[in-house]
Design an enzyme around this catalytic site. Structure first.
Site, PDB file in Angstrom:
ATOM      1  N   LYS A 114       0.701  -1.240  -0.211  1.00 46.47           N
ATOM      2  CA  LYS A 114      -0.072  -0.165   0.029  1.00 46.47           C
ATOM      3  C   LYS A 114       0.753   1.382  -0.010  1.00 46.47           C
ATOM      4  CE  LYS A 114      -4.530  -1.475   1.513  1.00 46.47           C
ATOM      5  NZ  LYS A 114      -5.508  -1.390   2.502  1.00 46.47           N
ATOM      6  N   LYS A 196      -3.537 -10.771  -6.494  1.00 49.04           N
ATOM      7  CA  LYS A 196      -5.140 -11.126  -5.659  1.00 49.04           C
ATOM      8  C   LYS A 196      -5.872 -10.044  -6.417  1.00 49.04           C
ATOM      9  CE  LYS A 196      -5.523  -8.341  -1.840  1.00 49.04           C
ATOM     10  NZ  LYS A 196      -6.047  -8.126  -0.565  1.00 49.04           N
ATOM     11  N   LYS A 199     -10.835  -5.246  -4.104  1.00 46.34           N
ATOM     12  CA  LYS A 199     -11.804  -4.188  -4.561  1.00 46.34           C
ATOM     13  C   LYS A 199     -11.284  -3.044  -4.947  1.00 46.34           C
ATOM     14  CE  LYS A 199     -12.713  -4.037   0.658  1.00 46.34           C
ATOM     15  NZ  LYS A 199     -12.173  -4.917   1.337  1.00 46.34           N
TER      16      LYS A 199
HETATM   17  P1  TYM Z   1     -10.423  -6.897   3.674  1.00 46.25           P
HETATM   18  O1  TYM Z   1     -11.374  -5.958   3.876  1.00 46.25           O
HETATM   19  O2  TYM Z   1      -9.367  -6.529   2.622  1.00 46.25           O
HETATM   20  O3  TYM Z   1     -11.046  -8.499   3.191  1.00 46.25           O
HETATM   21  C1  TYM Z   1     -11.846  -8.990   3.957  1.00 46.25           C
HETATM   22  C2  TYM Z   1     -11.776 -10.473   3.897  1.00 46.25           C
HETATM   23  O4  TYM Z   1     -11.737 -11.064   2.655  1.00 46.25           O
HETATM   24  C3  TYM Z   1     -10.524 -11.836   2.296  1.00 46.25           C
HETATM   25  N1  TYM Z   1     -10.196 -11.621   0.986  1.00 46.25           N
HETATM   26  C4  TYM Z   1      -9.868 -12.465  -0.026  1.00 46.25           C
HETATM   27  N2  TYM Z   1     -10.066 -13.928   0.217  1.00 46.25           N
HETATM   28  C5  TYM Z   1      -9.803 -14.548  -0.635  1.00 46.25           C
HETATM   29  N3  TYM Z   1      -9.191 -14.030  -2.082  1.00 46.25           N
HETATM   30  C6  TYM Z   1      -9.324 -12.662  -2.316  1.00 46.25           C
HETATM   31  N4  TYM Z   1      -8.880 -12.125  -3.387  1.00 46.25           N
HETATM   32  C7  TYM Z   1      -9.390 -11.913  -1.031  1.00 46.25           C
HETATM   33  N5  TYM Z   1      -9.571 -10.609  -0.947  1.00 46.25           N
HETATM   34  C8  TYM Z   1      -9.855 -10.353   0.433  1.00 46.25           C
HETATM   35  C9  TYM Z   1      -9.616 -11.068   3.492  1.00 46.25           C
HETATM   36  O5  TYM Z   1      -8.585 -12.032   3.555  1.00 46.25           O
HETATM   37  C10 TYM Z   1     -10.332 -10.960   4.340  1.00 46.25           C
HETATM   38  O6  TYM Z   1     -10.641 -12.015   5.280  1.00 46.25           O
HETATM   39  N6  TYM Z   1      -7.332  -6.121   7.587  1.00 46.25           N
HETATM   40  C11 TYM Z   1      -8.690  -6.788   7.013  1.00 46.25           C
HETATM   41  C12 TYM Z   1      -9.893  -6.325   7.707  1.00 46.25           C
HETATM   42  C13 TYM Z   1      -9.706  -6.480   9.272  1.00 46.25           C
HETATM   43  C14 TYM Z   1      -9.731  -7.544  10.206  1.00 46.25           C
HETATM   44  C15 TYM Z   1      -9.670  -7.276  11.318  1.00 46.25           C
HETATM   45  C16 TYM Z   1      -9.995  -8.848   9.740  1.00 46.25           C
HETATM   46  C17 TYM Z   1      -9.546  -5.508  10.107  1.00 46.25           C
HETATM   47  N7  TYM Z   1      -9.588  -5.952  11.483  1.00 46.25           N
HETATM   48  C18 TYM Z   1      -9.750  -8.216  12.499  1.00 46.25           C
HETATM   49  C19 TYM Z   1     -10.044  -9.904  10.693  1.00 46.25           C
HETATM   50  C20 TYM Z   1      -9.984  -9.456  12.195  1.00 46.25           C
HETATM   51  C21 TYM Z   1      -8.880  -6.269   5.633  1.00 46.25           C
HETATM   52  O7  TYM Z   1      -8.446  -5.642   5.212  1.00 46.25           O
HETATM   53  O8  TYM Z   1      -9.802  -7.337   5.045  1.00 46.25           O
END
Ligand code: TYM
Length: 334
Positions: A114, A196, A199
């Protein structure tokens, strides 16, 4: 409390959720609700580590909630809330910042990615993002954190921070474990399949949004980048097959078949036929979710009620952890 274990996870409302978010995380959350106490949040505080349009965050926060419910997560059985509605997250994050090393944060892949993408805004929030994430998880004494592969490094650092704190102050935090779904833990971009699916990708053809119309979903899958070999084989270690591997993984995640079974089924088929079938299988899964989502998002009052009661329940649970931490580190108790 019974002896059911605790699950915590969340998504950032920073863009339209993708098929990756669904297959890697949310779909799995819905399955876990039977056997665990589940807490799922909309992680709005994490989104501002990169510049956002405020109105978009607000709108997407409710959209993500509607999507959670449309994906089968029961808002009565589970706690669903907005991160910024519980100030304990920010409070614990501050304490944990003081138990986290610069070097640990510098190693984080997401920070490196990032900060390369947003070179004009490498803020300290982006740097300490994993500490806030550790606070999210540790506040609730989560046993398991179901996430996609890209978040596993953050879970590891959360475990390290918790372990370090416990080594100084005794058993304060439960050490959580990351939980990967059996299939779909890393869905790749449809246009650059070595990256990957994200969004925040600038090219909307690279990802399937949960908000896309079903004909758009099908079109995106049919125009996914593959290779010129023309052979449907699952070779996860062969980068030249990244596009086909990804389509096989998606098909596996939506049908429950193994990648090898799918490759076997299509051994004598062409890419066109295979893509059309993947598109159909994905649409079959997404269409009912989308219909339910459209119904839910129309009722903002209902969604806001869920946020309000979720926040109250989340605050009550997390306050106990925060009190313990404040006492341990030496903050005066009245
Ligand atoms: P975020 O918002 O990027 O993504 C949410 C969840 O989706 C999963 N994910 C994917 N899984 C498979 N293939 C992909 N291409 C893909 N893109 C995203 C992510 O692994 C995630 O599980 N930091 C986290 C949000 C967060 C969080 C937390 C999660 C903040 N605090 C505490 C768990 C516990 C994030 O940015 O996810």
């Amino acid at each position: 409390m019974d002896d059911k274990k605790i699950i915590f996870s969340g998504v950032q409302p920073s863009g339209n959720l993708t098929l990756g978010n669904y297959l890697g995380a949310i779909r799995n959350w819905a399955k876990l609700q039977k056997d665990y106490h589940c807490i799922y949040a909309m992680m709005d505080m994490h989104t501002i580590t990169v510049r956002q349009t405020p109105a978009d965050i607000r709108r997407r926060t409710l959209e993500v909630l509607a999507l959670y419910i449309a994906c089968g997560i029961d808002p009565e059985e589970n706690i669903l809330f907005v991160q910024s509605h519980n100030p304990n997250h920010a409070e614990l994050a501050w304490v944990l910042n003081c138990y986290t090393y610069m070097g640990e944060m510098q190693r984080m892949t997401q920070f490196k990615d990032k900060s390369a993408r947003h070179a004009d805004n490498i803020n300290t929030g982006l740097f300490t993002y994993p500490v806030l994430m550790a606070a999210d998880i540790l506040l609730y004494g989560a046993d398991y954190v179901p996430v996609g592969k890209d978040q596993m490094q953050h879970i590891e650092i959360c475990r390290d921070i918790a372990g370090r704190f416990n080594a100084i102050y005794g058993d304060v935090f439960k050490i959580p474990e990351g939980l990967l779904s059996k299939s779909g833990a890393k869905i790749m971009s449809l246009q650059e399949p070595t990256k990957k699916m994200s969004k925040s990708d600038e090219n909307p053809k690279a990802y399937i949004s949960m908000m896309d119309d079903m004909n758009v979903v099908a079109k995106k899958i049919k125009s996914a980048v593959t290779d010129s070999e023309g052979v449907i084989e699952y070779r996860p270690d062969d980068e030249s097959k990244a596009g086909i591997n990804n389509l096989i993984s998606i098909m596996s995640a939506v049908t429950g078949k193994t990648p090898e079974e799918i490759a076997g089924d299509y051994a004598s088929a062409g890419y066109g036929t295979f893509k059309a079938d993947v598109a159909e299988a994905v649409v079959e899964v997404l269409a009912p979710i989308r219909a339910e989502y459209d119904r839910l998002i129309a009722d903002k009052a209902y969604l806001k009620d869920i946020c309000a009661s979720g926040a109250q329940r989340a605050r009550a649970i997390s306050q106990r952890t925060l009190n313990k931490v404040y006492k341990k580190v030496g903050f005066l108790q009245l």
